[in-house]
Each structure stands twice: as structure tokens, then as C-alpha cells.
Motif scaffolding. Sequence first.
Motif, PDB file in Angstrom:
ATOM      1  N   UNK A  52      60.086  78.590  83.363  1.00 55.06           N
ATOM      2  CA  UNK A  52      60.335  78.654  81.968  1.00 55.06           C
ATOM      3  C   UNK A  52      60.737  77.623  81.312  1.00 55.06           C
ATOM      4  N   UNK A  53      61.809  77.099  81.495  1.00 54.14           N
ATOM      5  CA  UNK A  53      63.263  75.873  81.094  1.00 54.14           C
ATOM      6  C   UNK A  53      62.890  74.938  81.796  1.00 54.14           C
ATOM      7  N   UNK A  54      62.128  74.901  82.296  1.00 56.26           N
ATOM      8  CA  UNK A  54      61.049  72.918  82.867  1.00 56.26           C
ATOM      9  C   UNK A  54      60.286  72.875  81.543  1.00 56.26           C
ATOM     10  N   UNK A  55      60.704  71.321  81.287  1.00 59.41           N
ATOM     11  CA  UNK A  55      60.180  70.248  80.581  1.00 59.41           C
ATOM     12  C   UNK A  55      58.840  69.957  81.197  1.00 59.41           C
ATOM     13  N   UNK A  56      57.664  69.658  80.180  1.00 60.38           N
ATOM     14  CA  UNK A  56      56.773  68.728  81.424  1.00 60.38           C
ATOM     15  C   UNK A  56      57.332  66.989  80.869  1.00 60.38           C
ATOM     16  N   UNK A  57      57.495  67.017  79.717  1.00 55.21           N
ATOM     17  CA  UNK A  57      58.111  65.435  79.582  1.00 55.21           C
ATOM     18  C   UNK A  57      59.227  65.150  78.742  1.00 55.21           C
ATOM     19  N   UNK A  58      60.475  64.539  78.889  1.00 58.91           N
ATOM     20  CA  UNK A  58      61.496  63.565  78.386  1.00 58.91           C
ATOM     21  C   UNK A  58      61.217  62.944  77.475  1.00 58.91           C
ATOM     22  N   UNK A  61      61.520  60.066  80.043  1.00 59.54           N
ATOM     23  CA  UNK A  61      60.810  59.709  80.853  1.00 59.54           C
ATOM     24  C   UNK A  61      59.081  58.891  80.131  1.00 59.54           C
ATOM     25  N   UNK A  62      58.944  59.187  78.813  1.00 60.07           N
ATOM     26  CA  UNK A  62      58.294  58.480  78.218  1.00 60.07           C
ATOM     27  C   UNK A  62      58.681  57.186  77.747  1.00 60.07           C
ATOM     28  N   UNK A  63      60.104  57.315  77.831  1.00 60.06           N
ATOM     29  CA  UNK A  63      60.968  55.595  77.200  1.00 60.06           C
ATOM     30  C   UNK A  63      60.674  54.587  78.673  1.00 60.06           C
ATOM     31  N   UNK A  64      61.161  55.628  79.723  1.00 60.20           N
ATOM     32  CA  UNK A  64      61.079  54.500  80.948  1.00 60.20           C
ATOM     33  C   UNK A  64      60.004  54.413  81.217  1.00 60.20           C
ATOM     34  N   UNK A  65      58.540  55.157  81.061  1.00 57.84           N
ATOM     35  CA  UNK A  65      57.374  55.135  81.689  1.00 57.84           C
ATOM     36  C   UNK A  65      56.695  53.716  80.684  1.00 57.84           C
ATOM     37  N   UNK A  66      57.176  53.824  79.389  1.00 57.59           N
ATOM     38  CA  UNK A  66      56.502  52.253  78.888  1.00 57.59           C
ATOM     39  C   UNK A  66      57.751  51.508  79.135  1.00 57.59           C
ATOM     40  N   UNK A  67      58.541  51.289  79.578  1.00 56.30           N
ATOM     41  CA  UNK A  67      59.887  49.702  79.654  1.00 56.30           C
ATOM     42  C   UNK A  67      58.951  49.481  81.402  1.00 56.30           C
ATOM     43  N   UNK A  85      46.777  60.585  76.986  1.00 52.99           N
ATOM     44  CA  UNK A  85      45.659  61.100  78.544  1.00 52.99           C
ATOM     45  C   UNK A  85      46.668  60.239  79.596  1.00 52.99           C
ATOM     46  N   UNK A  86      46.659  59.121  79.631  1.00 53.51           N
ATOM     47  CA  UNK A  86      47.777  58.480  80.529  1.00 53.51           C
ATOM     48  C   UNK A  86      48.807  59.234  80.956  1.00 53.51           C
ATOM     49  N   UNK A  87      49.462  59.833  80.187  1.00 49.94           N
ATOM     50  CA  UNK A  87      50.669  60.788  80.216  1.00 49.94           C
ATOM     51  C   UNK A  87      50.346  61.708  80.968  1.00 49.94           C
ATOM     52  N   UNK A  90      50.201  60.861  84.960  1.00 49.37           N
ATOM     53  CA  UNK A  90      51.306  60.638  85.248  1.00 49.37           C
ATOM     54  C   UNK A  90      51.836  62.053  85.810  1.00 49.37           C
ATOM     55  N   UNK A  91      51.289  62.732  85.006  1.00 47.16           N
ATOM     56  CA  UNK A  91      52.630  64.132  85.066  1.00 47.16           C
ATOM     57  C   UNK A  91      51.889  64.180  86.117  1.00 47.16           C
ATOM     58  N   UNK A  92      50.260  64.633  86.166  1.00 43.75           N
ATOM     59  CA  UNK A  92      50.663  64.875  87.854  1.00 43.75           C
ATOM     60  C   UNK A  92      50.315  64.708  88.837  1.00 43.75           C
TER      61      UNK A  92
END
Length: 187
Positions: A52-58, A61-67, A85-87, A90-92
Motif C-alpha cells: 500500500x505504501x508503494x508509489x506508482x510514479x514520483x 521519476x517523471x522528470x527523469x523520463x522527460x530529461x 498514456x506514455x507514462x 512506461x509504468x508497465x
Amino acid sequence: MTIDMKEFLSGVLDSLKLLDYVKPEDLPNIDLYMDQVTTFMDLQLEQSKRYPEDKILTKTMINNYAKNNLLPPPQKKKYSKEHVLCLIFIYYFKNILSISDIQKILNPITDKYFGKTGKDSLNMTDIYQEVFSLENEETNNLLKDLGRKYNTSQKTFLEYEDLTEEERKFLQTFAFICELSFDVYIK
């Protein structure tokens, strides 16, 4: 360690019923700020969390994906439906592929289809819907495969008469886990 495999398989079935992909019509039709994106993803993909405490995205993470050019950059710090949709892709993917492998797979898609609009041109939403339309059939195939693997594992270690029933069940469970692990490794 004794596991009631029928209970386990029933639990897997129940879990699979809860897992559902994010439907395009559930995506907001407005651009989102970073906090809104992370909140949306956490809510939509909550059932796929291991804990339950897991984060799907932070945000990081998103900033690094864009960078790293894995995700097209946001426009004025806002993320479109296509970004989301891209995220999701990426998540999967990130659970089984390296970031560079994801980039090799996803960049040709985003380069060609990200930002496309109109009825006559294929866009990110169309691609997403097409890919996830395969979900139901794949879920059914997975359940059948789990059942076959479970039945196969129950036929192991039967010829060893010196095993107690508890030892045999443990070894059969171990065989089942090995079959599943090998399957994941090969795939």
C-alpha cells in the motif's frame, strides 16, 4: 511453508479481476500539473501496487523520463492525455525492461504519433486502445496456463515414498514456483 494452491489460484483470479487498465475515457481531458499526474496515476493503478505504501510514479521519476527523452517534455509544466498514456506504458514496461530498452521501443511511437489529432490519423490513444484490447484474451490464457502449471506441479515427487505428505506438498509448491519463474525468465 504450506500453501493451499487452490486458494492461491483463486486469489490470483480475484486479483486479475481487480486489475484493469486505465481506459482512455477515464483520462482527464485537460492538461495536468505534475502533482495531478502523480495523484491520478496512484489512484488509477492502485490495484497494481505490491504494498500500500508503494508509489506508482514520483515527480523525480517523471522528470527523469522527460530529461532522458523517454517522455516528451511537458508544455508549460503541464502534461497532456498523451503524456499520461506514455507514462502508463512506461509504468508497465519498467518492471521488465531497462530504461534504454523502453526508450528504443517507445521513442519511435512517440516520435511518429505523439501530438497527432484527427479522425484520419493514428494517435497515441488509438495505439493504447488497440494494445490494451488484447487484455481480456491474455488474462484468460494466463489463467488456463496457471492451471496447467499447477496440475503439472502436483504430479511431481509422487514416486518418492519416503517423503511425508507435508514434504511432498512443499516440494510440489516449490516445483510450481520454479515453473512460474522459468516462464517469466523465458518471456
